[in-house]
Design an enzyme around this catalytic site. Structure first.
Site, PDB file in Angstrom:
ATOM      1  N   HIS A  42     -14.751  68.614  62.675  1.00  0.00           N
ATOM      2  CA  HIS A  42     -15.000  67.260  63.140  1.00  0.00           C
ATOM      3  C   HIS A  42     -14.043  66.863  64.273  1.00  0.00           C
ATOM      4  CE1 HIS A  42     -16.595  63.199  62.548  1.00  0.00           C
ATOM      5  NE2 HIS A  42     -15.374  62.767  62.770  1.00  0.00           N
ATOM      6  N   GLY A 101     -20.440  62.147  73.942  1.00  0.00           N
ATOM      7  CA  GLY A 101     -21.275  62.645  72.862  1.00  0.00           C
ATOM      8  C   GLY A 101     -20.469  62.981  71.644  1.00  0.00           C
ATOM      9  N   HIS A 118     -22.470  61.609  56.843  1.00  0.00           N
ATOM     10  CA  HIS A 118     -21.981  61.859  55.485  1.00  0.00           C
ATOM     11  C   HIS A 118     -21.492  60.592  54.798  1.00  0.00           C
ATOM     12  CE1 HIS A 118     -22.049  65.941  57.187  1.00  0.00           C
ATOM     13  NE2 HIS A 118     -22.329  66.300  55.950  1.00  0.00           N
ATOM     14  N   HIS A 128     -22.432  58.954  61.689  1.00  0.00           N
ATOM     15  CA  HIS A 128     -21.723  58.623  60.455  1.00  0.00           C
ATOM     16  C   HIS A 128     -22.596  59.034  59.285  1.00  0.00           C
ATOM     17  CE1 HIS A 128     -18.052  56.014  59.346  1.00  0.00           C
ATOM     18  NE2 HIS A 128     -17.695  57.071  60.024  1.00  0.00           N
ATOM     19  N   ASP A 147     -14.485  52.777  70.133  1.00  0.00           N
ATOM     20  CA  ASP A 147     -14.479  53.745  71.228  1.00  0.00           C
ATOM     21  C   ASP A 147     -14.791  53.063  72.558  1.00  0.00           C
ATOM     22  OD1 ASP A 147     -13.754  56.044  69.936  1.00  0.00           O
ATOM     23  OD2 ASP A 147     -15.790  56.609  69.400  1.00  0.00           O
ATOM     24  N   SER A 150     -22.249  66.720  65.070  1.00  0.00           N
ATOM     25  CA  SER A 150     -22.179  66.609  63.620  1.00  0.00           C
ATOM     26  C   SER A 150     -22.788  67.859  63.010  1.00  0.00           C
ATOM     27  CB  SER A 150     -22.932  65.355  63.157  1.00  0.00           C
ATOM     28  OG  SER A 150     -23.040  65.341  61.754  1.00  0.00           O
ATOM     29  N   LYS A 199     -21.327  55.550  74.404  1.00  0.00           N
ATOM     30  CA  LYS A 199     -21.187  56.739  73.563  1.00  0.00           C
ATOM     31  C   LYS A 199     -22.032  56.586  72.307  1.00  0.00           C
ATOM     32  CE  LYS A 199     -17.861  59.781  71.473  1.00  0.00           C
ATOM     33  NZ  LYS A 199     -16.676  59.883  70.671  1.00  0.00           N
ATOM     34  N   GLU A 203      -7.691  56.986  56.921  1.00  0.00           N
ATOM     35  CA  GLU A 203      -8.696  56.558  57.899  1.00  0.00           C
ATOM     36  C   GLU A 203      -9.065  55.097  57.688  1.00  0.00           C
ATOM     37  OE1 GLU A 203     -11.851  59.460  58.083  1.00  0.00           O
ATOM     38  OE2 GLU A 203     -10.452  61.041  58.638  1.00  0.00           O
ATOM     39  N   SER A 204      -8.072  54.309  57.322  1.00  0.00           N
ATOM     40  CA  SER A 204      -8.313  52.869  57.218  1.00  0.00           C
ATOM     41  C   SER A 204      -8.889  52.383  58.534  1.00  0.00           C
ATOM     42  CB  SER A 204      -6.991  52.128  56.951  1.00  0.00           C
ATOM     43  OG  SER A 204      -6.557  52.365  55.640  1.00  0.00           O
ATOM     44  N   GLN A 205      -9.780  51.423  58.427  1.00  0.00           N
ATOM     45  CA  GLN A 205     -10.525  50.961  59.601  1.00  0.00           C
ATOM     46  C   GLN A 205      -9.772  49.892  60.383  1.00  0.00           C
ATOM     47  OE1 GLN A 205     -14.016  52.153  60.224  1.00  0.00           O
ATOM     48  NE2 GLN A 205     -12.832  53.683  59.132  1.00  0.00           N
TER      49      GLN A 205
END
Ligand SMILES: Nc1ncnc2c1ncn2[C@@H]1O[C@H](COP(=O)(O)OP(=O)(O)O)[C@@H](O)[C@H]1O
Ligand SMILES: [Mg+2]
Lengths: 229, 742, 81, 81
Positions: free
Chosen positions: B54, B536, B102, B100, B122, B539, B96, B318-320
């Protein structure tokens, strides 16, 4: 006249309202900040749409306590014109500047769609430029716009003409299907008893340019301009 | 300087622990070589995420280099948080698309919501205000017990997040097919605008510059989200490996957008990147890596949501709604003030150094000390074997003996969830906020005006897994063509591409083959349209229990309209207008919705002549700019008959159509086949000769097939004569009925 | 002191969420379900010298913010400790 | 049988709503407030022959619909009567 448009944390249509007023309607409009108390000399204060404080707990419940709301309450008590659009409507209800409350749409989902509104009372500062019964095409976009008020209160409001806008079918008739969010008596917009505070779920600021799908929202702004003269 | 030390309670690092972190024996050796010693537990965690598929693109990198990424309008190609294209009048479009898949399969609402949150970040990290989103969704069939749940969760999450941050979701695509029963796809696109010269970057510079942490506090969410969840197949043990689900907070994101854009205006931001996959680790090492510099972080200063997080957890969380900023020295107070105004933290947690090392301290101790390049440029890169399978895949059924009548076919197609109206979905999205949406969802492409100019941008997102399953190369080309034609149908010239490449397990050679052929297809089509690929996402590992999804490259194209007033909707609007069909090739059933519903033996995709596709796009843009075209709708799922019906479904007033069928338009394949690009155009009758001339001049086949009528009936030769109100009812009700929404 | 606040839709006020949940439960096969209402459950810690002091504070919180008396009822429990 | 279900955000999971409410309460002057979490409170009537039977049914309802086990915890009370 001068307009003030409030930005709360999470306000979204504040910029659109300023754009509609300044760039489209050629009005003098200033942004107002929730932490300030000054209203910038505005003749009409607009509380815009959005998700103030993320709409956490209840829509408008937290924004109601912003410093600027104290000044707005005073301004309204002195007869100043206040309009709440969508989230702004919810804030005004939570602040008890308008009767009733707004809860989750009957479908429980967010609805973004152009709807038909019927002007129920054209004898108000917000609808002066319209005829009673006039039909407007204006978009709604909300998840919690189902208007509720106690039965007796709503009856009194109807009698006094406080129900200003109603959702109707495109031919102007009342219909269950046209009342997309399931509001009691298909109420889309109401005023207080003095008719200087107005709240509505539809977004007039998103109906001011032909290229973006219609100009019926201008009727509200034009009415207010006329009233302020 | 001494080496970092193991912290009390940490497991001993060895090959087995590395394997449990998804690192191969080779990779583990490489790590030891890069460090000249055994990594600490913290460092092992860091390598495992940074070297995950990833984050490192280790299987795809060498192939992605094939894509055309340069062009006169390209201001920023791949390599930054998003690409940027000059769209004129001093504006850059930054855009871009990202997957998401999974997380959305595990927890559809939050998975999709955080997908939207991530792609937004992003965009605004580039200094651009996000002005529009799109979503490309693939679900299993409605027979599958989880489909409804996943669909309502995903749509709820996209709306819940997008609506709350005030970015309109203006278009998308949705497909249902049993091939996605075990692995749905959620690809989110965002586009922003920034003035030329105000683009921000994620390249650190300035030794000694402070590093600021801004946004939400760090919790234990999503640890190993990137490496384990998105870089391995799903199987029974995924349940146990599942990281804490990330919950999005769109309210904080909205504040972050405003604060970051305000901070960008100060000029005090040297570099900025969001903490996406692999959070603090990837943002800090990648910014340092791009600048050929080093970075030092002090974890004791990182705002935490709960006490007791270990360095390992803080680095991998990976807290947002978090961002990392490299600021100009001495200007931290100015930035702090802006973030405080928006009730957000801005905390100095580190410094840019000159020694190209990524160094982390916690509790006064050094806990990681790694060459930056080992985490970024020097991460493994593989040339995985690729081989075509012996027999081509196919998603369709064979022909049955019961061939439907044209009437049955039309009704069946309109009721198919793939063709039916997606209003149930897009009306849950605010598509008008920001007052730019000239054409919203429901038309071939969305059109947004750029305030203060005459210009507009057209956006479309497409994928065509059925064609890709038959031929991953031609299918990818067909996908690019469809997106380009959708944009051109609205009157806009395609200027840039972003893509999300959804495939199965790249360690299987037939999957790798699908991938490489897909990239080659996108390359060739992008070259043909002169539309570079500027950003791009890849995945991989979209499989469950060894069953891969069909190859699904998702293509989003941005187009420019010189004059927004000349945009073309897909709906007929005037009775008596002429209806014309322009085709770049012959229709077929091979990858059609007709074949999916009724079966077909047509197994081969027709070849694609990219010069003709390009000519079609150019001529459509030309015709629109000259004001010759009143409506244009591309023929896709369901074929010509469905396209004509859809063009009649004008919400501002239903119209009808009467088609006289000439030979070449009268068979089932003509009516319901899907082939190379075909569009249905309506125009005032007097424009028909002019249009015919320009399309013929471009070497395209154009045929007048009928006219728009004022009565709501659809008449096609002698084979179809239907009340359009009924058809519209079928078309509009199909999805809500399947979902069980009265 | 740990406090638990229960906010419920007022009797007579439309509760579309409760209705939807009831509907969903029935369609999952839970036939014997009725009278479903969905409200909010708020847990908080309040510094106070006595349960009474805590109660008084929580009552004010509810009246001012946590519930909208027009459409909601509330009650709360103070857990000493 | 009347059943009350309490659904709360799972420990460690972000609870932006709880945070916003806590923040709001503090700015209203309720300084001593902390640890605010906002969840759902669901009341329903279940036909069952025994509290145990009701409990078993409610547990299934929670697992299937009323709570999302990935991000929420639940508990419930069955009131006999
Ligand atoms: N998930 C979605 N989100 C937003 N809009 C959508 C979504 N799915 C479909 N739409 C909209 O519905 C319309 C029809 O979609 P689609 O059938 O994919 O169109 P076409 O086949 O013409 O490209 C388009 O305007 C598209 O933008
Ligand atoms: Mg199309």
């Amino acid at each position: 006249m001068k307009w003030g448009v409030v930005t709360f944390p999470g306000s979204l249509d504040d910029r659109d309202t300023l754009y509609a007023l300044r760039d489209v309607m050629g009005q003098d409009a200033v942004p107002l900040w929730h932490k300030d108390e000054a209203l910038g000399g505005a003749d009409c204060v607009v509380l815009p749409g959005g998700f103030s404080y993320g709409d956490y707990l209840r829509c408008g419940a937290i924004a109601r306590f912003s410093p600027i709301m104290k000044s707005i309450a005073r301004f309204a008590a002195d007869g100043g014109l206040v309009m709440g659009i969508c989230n702004g409507f919810q804030i005004l209800c939570e602040a008890h500047l308008l009767p009733g409350a707004l809860t989750r749409n009957r479908s429980l989902s967010f609805i973004c769609e152009r709807v038909t509104l019927r002007v129920e009372n054209s004898n108000t500062p917000f609808t002066r430029a319209a005829r009673a019964g006039e039909l407007w095409r204006i978009p709604i976009k909300h998840g919690e716009g189902l208007y509720v008020a106690p039965d007796d209160e709503l009856r009194n409001m109807e009698e006094r003409g406080q129900v200003i806008l109603r959702y109707v079918a495109s031919d102007g008739r009342e219909s269950e299907a046209a009342n997309l969010n399931g509001s009691t008596r298909a109420v889309a917009g109401v005023a207080n008893e003095r008719f200087n505070v107005f709240g509505l779920m539809p977004h007039p600021e998103h109906a001011v340019e032909p290229m973006l799908g219609g100009v019926d929202g201008r009727r509200i702004f034009e009415s207010i301009i006329e009233s302020a003269r | 300087m001494s080496a970092p030390v193991a912290l009390p309670g940490e497991p001993a690092v060895d090959r087995d622990l590395a394997a449990a972190h998804g690192l191969t024996a080779d990779e583990y050796e490489r790590i030891e070589r890069a460090l000249g010693r055994t990594p600490t537990y913290t460092e092992l965690g860091v390598f495992s995420v940074m070297w995950s598929e990833h984050c490192s693109y280790k299987s795809s990198r060498r192939h992605l280099r094939m894509m055309p990424t340069r062009g006169a309008r390209v201001v920023q190609g791949p390599g930054e948080n998003a690409g940027a294209i000059d769209v004129g009048d001093g504006w850059l479009a930054v855009f871009k698309i990202e997957s998401h898949n999974h997380p959305s399969f595990v927890e559809p609402y939050q998975g999709a919501a955080t997908g939207v949150g991530g792609i937004l970040r992003d965009i605004f990290t580039m200094g651009a205000r996000p002005i529009a989103s799109m979503d490309s969704l693939k679900f299993g069939s409605f027979d599958h017990p989880r489909t409804r749940y996943l669909l309502s969760g995903v749509v709820g999450g996209i709306g819940g997040y997008g609506n709350c941050v005030g970015v309109p979701t203006v278009a998308g695509e949705t497909m249902f097919d049993a091939a996605y029963n075990g692995n749905i796809l959620v690809n989110a696109f965002c586009l922003g605008l920034v003035r030329r010269g105000e683009l921000l970057s994620a390249r650190a510079s300035g030794v000694g510059n402070p590093v600021l942490y801004v946004g939400s506090a760090t919790g234990r969410d999503g640890i190993h989200g990137a490496s384990l969840l998105a870089s391995a197949e799903f199987d029974a043990s995924s349940e146990a490996k599942r990281p804490t689900v990330q919950v999005g907070d769109p309210f904080t994101e909205k504040l972050l957008i405003e604060a970051c854009l305000e901070a960008a205006k100060t000029g005090a931001i040297v570099a900025i990147q969001d903490m996406g996959a692999a959070g603090l680790t990837s943002s800090s090492s990648e910014m340092a890596g791009r600048g050929q510099l080093g970075i030092e972080l002090d974890l004791d200063r990182v705002p935490l949501r709960e006490p007791g997080l270990t360095p390992y957890e803080i680095l991998l969380s990976e807290s947002q709604e978090r961002m990392l900023i490299v600021a100009e020295r001495g200007r931290v107070p100015q930035l702090e003030r802006i973030f405080a105004k928006w009730d957000l933290h801005a905390v100095e947690i580190g410094t840019i150094t000159d020694d190209r090392r990524w160094r982390v301290r916690s509790g006064g101790k050094l806990v990681a000390d790694i060459p930056v390049a080992a985490l970024t440029d020097d991460a493994p890169e593989y040339d995985r074997p690729a081989k075509a399978p012996s027999k081509p895949a196919r998603m369709m059924n064979r022909a049955t003996h019961k061939i439907p009548s044209p009437r049955q076919a039309l009704r069946g197609l309109l009721a198919s969830p793939n063709v039916a109206s997606k209003r149930w979905i897009f009306r849950q999205y605010d598509s008008i906020v920001q007052s730019n949406t000239v054409l919203g969802p429901g038309s071939d492409a969305a059109v947004l005006r750029i305030k203060g100019t005459q210009r507009g941008l057209a956006l479309a997102v497409d994928s065509n897994p059925r064609a890709c399953a038959i031929d991953p190369y031609l299918g990818a080309i067909a996908t690019v063509c469809e997106a380009a034609v959708n944009v051109a149908a609205a009157g806009a010239r395609p200027v840039g591409i972003t893509n999300c490449l959804n495939y199965g397990n790249p360690e299987r050679e037939e999957i790798m083959w699908q991938f490489v052929r897909g990239v080659e297809g996108i390359r060739d089509a992008a070259l043909a349209f002169d539309a570079p690929v500027v950003s791009g996402n890849v995945s991989f590992y979209n499989e469950t229990e060894g069953r891969a999804i069909p190859p699904t490259p998702t293509i989003a194209i941005v187009g420019v309209l010189e004059d927004c007033h000349r945009r073309v909707p897909q709906f007929f609007s005037h009775a008596d207008d002429a209806i014309l069909v322009v085709r770049s090739g012959r229709p077929g059933f091979a990858s059609s919705e007709y074949a999916a519903l009724f079966g077909s033996d047509d197994a081969e995709l027709a070849p694609i002549d990219l010069r003709r596709e390009r000519a079609l796009v150019d001529t459509l843009v030309d015709g629109a700019q000259r004001g010759l075209i009143r409506s244009c709708h591309d023929v896709s799922d369901g074929g010509l008959a469905v396209a004509v019906a859809e063009a009649c479904f004008n919400l501002e007033g239903l119209l009808g159509a009467e088609l006289t069928l000439s030979p070449g338009f009268d068979s089932a394949i003509d009516l319901f086949g899907e082939g190379r690009s075909t569009v249905v155009v309506s125009a005032p009758a007097e424009n028909a000769p002019g249009l015919t001339e320009i399309f013929r001049g471009a070497g395209l086949e154009i045929t007048a097939i009928g006219r728009v009528t004022g009565t709501a009936r659809l008449r096609i030769g002698s084979v179809i004569d239907e009340d359009l109100r009924e058809l519209q009812e079928i078309y509009e009700r199909a999805l809500p009925e399947r979902i069980g929404d009265r | 002191m740990r406090v638990k606040v229960f906010v419920t839709p007022r009797k007579g006020i439309l509760d579309p969420q409760g209705r939807a949940v009831e509907h969903a439960l029935k369609s999952l096969g839970f036939d014997g379900v009725s009278g479903v209402h969905v409200g909010r459950y708020i847990v908080l810690d309040v510094e106070a010298r006595s349960p009474d002091e805590a109660s008084a504070a929580v009552r004010r919180m509810c009246d001012q913010l946590l519930a909208n008396p027009l459409i909601e009822d509330y009650r709360f429990e103070v857990e000493p400790g």
